[in-house]
Design an enzyme around this catalytic site. Structure first.
Site, PDB file in Angstrom:
ATOM      1  N   VAL A 118      36.474 -41.609  14.986  1.00  0.00           N
ATOM      2  CA  VAL A 118      37.428 -40.661  15.573  1.00  0.00           C
ATOM      3  C   VAL A 118      36.773 -39.345  16.007  1.00  0.00           C
ATOM      4  O   VAL A 118      37.415 -38.514  16.639  1.00  0.00           O
ATOM      5  CB  VAL A 118      38.642 -40.361  14.658  1.00  0.00           C
ATOM      6  CG1 VAL A 118      39.569 -41.545  14.544  1.00  0.00           C
ATOM      7  CG2 VAL A 118      38.204 -39.853  13.294  1.00  0.00           C
TER       8      VAL A 118
ATOM      9  N   LYS B 236      30.625 -46.342   8.642  1.00  0.00           N
ATOM     10  CA  LYS B 236      31.028 -47.570   7.940  1.00  0.00           C
ATOM     11  C   LYS B 236      30.079 -48.736   8.240  1.00  0.00           C
ATOM     12  O   LYS B 236      30.002 -49.688   7.468  1.00  0.00           O
ATOM     13  CB  LYS B 236      32.467 -47.944   8.320  1.00  0.00           C
ATOM     14  CG  LYS B 236      33.502 -46.884   7.903  1.00  0.00           C
ATOM     15  CD  LYS B 236      34.880 -47.184   8.461  1.00  0.00           C
ATOM     16  CE  LYS B 236      35.864 -46.076   8.111  1.00  0.00           C
ATOM     17  NZ  LYS B 236      37.185 -46.256   8.765  1.00  0.00           N
TER      18      LYS B 236
ATOM     19  N   TYR C 179      39.422 -51.373  15.488  1.00  0.00           N
ATOM     20  CA  TYR C 179      40.769 -51.478  14.906  1.00  0.00           C
ATOM     21  C   TYR C 179      41.644 -52.403  15.742  1.00  0.00           C
ATOM     22  O   TYR C 179      41.196 -53.466  16.173  1.00  0.00           O
ATOM     23  CB  TYR C 179      41.393 -50.075  14.746  1.00  0.00           C
ATOM     24  CG  TYR C 179      40.444 -49.114  14.095  1.00  0.00           C
ATOM     25  CD1 TYR C 179      39.964 -49.381  12.818  1.00  0.00           C
ATOM     26  CD2 TYR C 179      39.972 -47.987  14.746  1.00  0.00           C
ATOM     27  CE1 TYR C 179      39.069 -48.521  12.203  1.00  0.00           C
ATOM     28  CE2 TYR C 179      39.079 -47.128  14.144  1.00  0.00           C
ATOM     29  CZ  TYR C 179      38.635 -47.399  12.878  1.00  0.00           C
ATOM     30  OH  TYR C 179      37.755 -46.555  12.290  1.00  0.00           O
TER      31      TYR C 179
ATOM     32  N   SER D  61      33.810 -42.958  11.473  1.00  0.00           N
ATOM     33  CA  SER D  61      33.793 -44.377  11.065  1.00  0.00           C
ATOM     34  C   SER D  61      32.540 -45.132  11.465  1.00  0.00           C
ATOM     35  O   SER D  61      32.352 -46.271  11.018  1.00  0.00           O
ATOM     36  CB  SER D  61      35.004 -45.101  11.629  1.00  0.00           C
ATOM     37  OG  SER D  61      36.116 -44.793  10.843  1.00  0.00           O
TER      38      SER D  61
ATOM     39  N   TYR E 127      33.627 -41.078   0.268  1.00  0.00           N
ATOM     40  CA  TYR E 127      33.967 -41.659   1.579  1.00  0.00           C
ATOM     41  C   TYR E 127      34.012 -40.554   2.648  1.00  0.00           C
ATOM     42  O   TYR E 127      33.419 -40.679   3.722  1.00  0.00           O
ATOM     43  CB  TYR E 127      35.318 -42.386   1.451  1.00  0.00           C
ATOM     44  CG  TYR E 127      35.954 -42.739   2.768  1.00  0.00           C
ATOM     45  CD1 TYR E 127      35.497 -43.804   3.537  1.00  0.00           C
ATOM     46  CD2 TYR E 127      37.039 -41.999   3.263  1.00  0.00           C
ATOM     47  CE1 TYR E 127      36.082 -44.120   4.757  1.00  0.00           C
ATOM     48  CE2 TYR E 127      37.626 -42.308   4.472  1.00  0.00           C
ATOM     49  CZ  TYR E 127      37.149 -43.363   5.222  1.00  0.00           C
ATOM     50  OH  TYR E 127      37.728 -43.667   6.431  1.00  0.00           O
TER      51      TYR E 127
END
Ligand code: GLU
Length: 307
Positions: free
Chosen positions: A261, A66, A243, A63, A191
């Protein structure tokens, strides 16, 4: 400040907890990594850098990618982007479907999986194919990190593709709400591909410098985004980068940051430096356990939290 001494001290304190936490195994290829690794890197505006542990070891950035895709999409679409993805914390796990259903397919922010999938969709709109979109993303990362040696791990990509049922469900749900323009398979493949990019803490701490310097890389003087956009990205990292543990990260570390992760976390100290840590065992929220602790120790020892 003697940063190398500080990193050495952090490492000594962190070592006993390197066996705590659990490596992500919902992507089977990620469960293959040596779980007890640790690395931390700092890069300053003058290019000097400090490292501890396996800072040359490439790992799956997941992530953290991102941050790059959000930056790229914001530089192309500017505020238009927010018609399709929000900028509020979700207070939910990174792969949750529930909120997306009652909020009619508009993800809360670009850092939860659903939001990042929408961002990938906007990039596919511009670059048309999976390969071309991935190439544009990886070229952007190469430019930002001033490093041509960036690639992805095919094994991780394939493993996530094979087991990415929740992400597929998120994408299908958004498609049903007309918030995905491209074919679900194509979007999700792209993705997964950018999530499978591998980098080391040394490379990541170098790459994030532009966000600590209002969108300009302080070493090459290249501008990647406007200073207002850099401010927004940092704000979203602070409020949504971890998150449903974003509040906890702000409370303990006090820096804009983004986790993955794969066990990596990047963070920036505005006007001063950028940092990256790596340790694959995760806490209950899916963020690197030792990595979070190391960053907390860093801001405590240096008083470099933004608060
Ligand atoms: N590729 C991962 C997923 O979609 C990213 C999650 C993360 O790093 O937090 O599940």
């Amino acid at each position: 400040m003697n940063y190398q001494d500080i990193l050495n001290e952090i490492y000594q304190t962190i070592e006993p907890i390197l066996k705590e936490g659990k490596v992500a195994d919902y992507i089977p290829a990620l469960a293959q990594v040596n779980p007890n690794q640790f690395a931390m890197s700092i890069t300053l505006f003058d290019g000097s850098s400090y490292h501890i542990g396996c800072s040359d070891e490439n790992f799956s950035i997941q992530s953290i990618s991102k941050v790059f895709t959000f930056t790229k999409a914001l530089s192309i679409y500017s505020k238009e982007l927010y018609a399709r993805v929000g900028k509020e914390p979700s207070g939910n796990p990174f792969n949750s479907l529930v909120q997306l259903e009652y909020e009619l397919g508009i993800p809360r922010n670009p850092f939860i999986n659903a939001g990042a999938i929408v961002i990938t969709d906007t990039l596919l709109n511009k670059y048309k194919t999976v390969d071309e979109t991935y190439n544009e993303i990886s070229n952007f990362i190469k430019e930002i990190s001033d490093n041509v040696d960036i690639s992805f791990d095919k094994n991780v990509w394939f493993s996530e593709y094979k087991h990415g049922h929740r992400n597929m469900a998120l994408a299908n749900l958004m498609k049903s709400f007309n918030n995905l323009d491209n074919d679900v398979e194509e979007v999700v493949k792209t993705y997964f591909k950018h999530c499978s990019i591998t980098m080391s803490t040394k490379e990541l701490s170098r790459a994030m410098l532009f966000l600590a310097n209002n969108g300009i890389d302080p070493i090459t003087n290249k501008r990647f985004i406007t200073s207002s956009q850099a401010k927004r990205i940092n704000a979203v990292m602070l409020t949504c980068g971890h998150y449903d543990a974003s509040g906890d990260f702000a409370y303990h570390v006090g820096l804009p940051g983004k986790s993955g992760v794969g066990g990596g976390i990047v963070a920036i100290v505005p006007k001063v430096m950028s940092l990256a840590v790596f340790s694959p065992r995760l806490n209950n929220w899916g963020n690197s356990l030792a990595g979070t602790k190391a960053l907390e120790m860093f801001t405590t020892k240096t008083n470099l939290s933004i608060f």
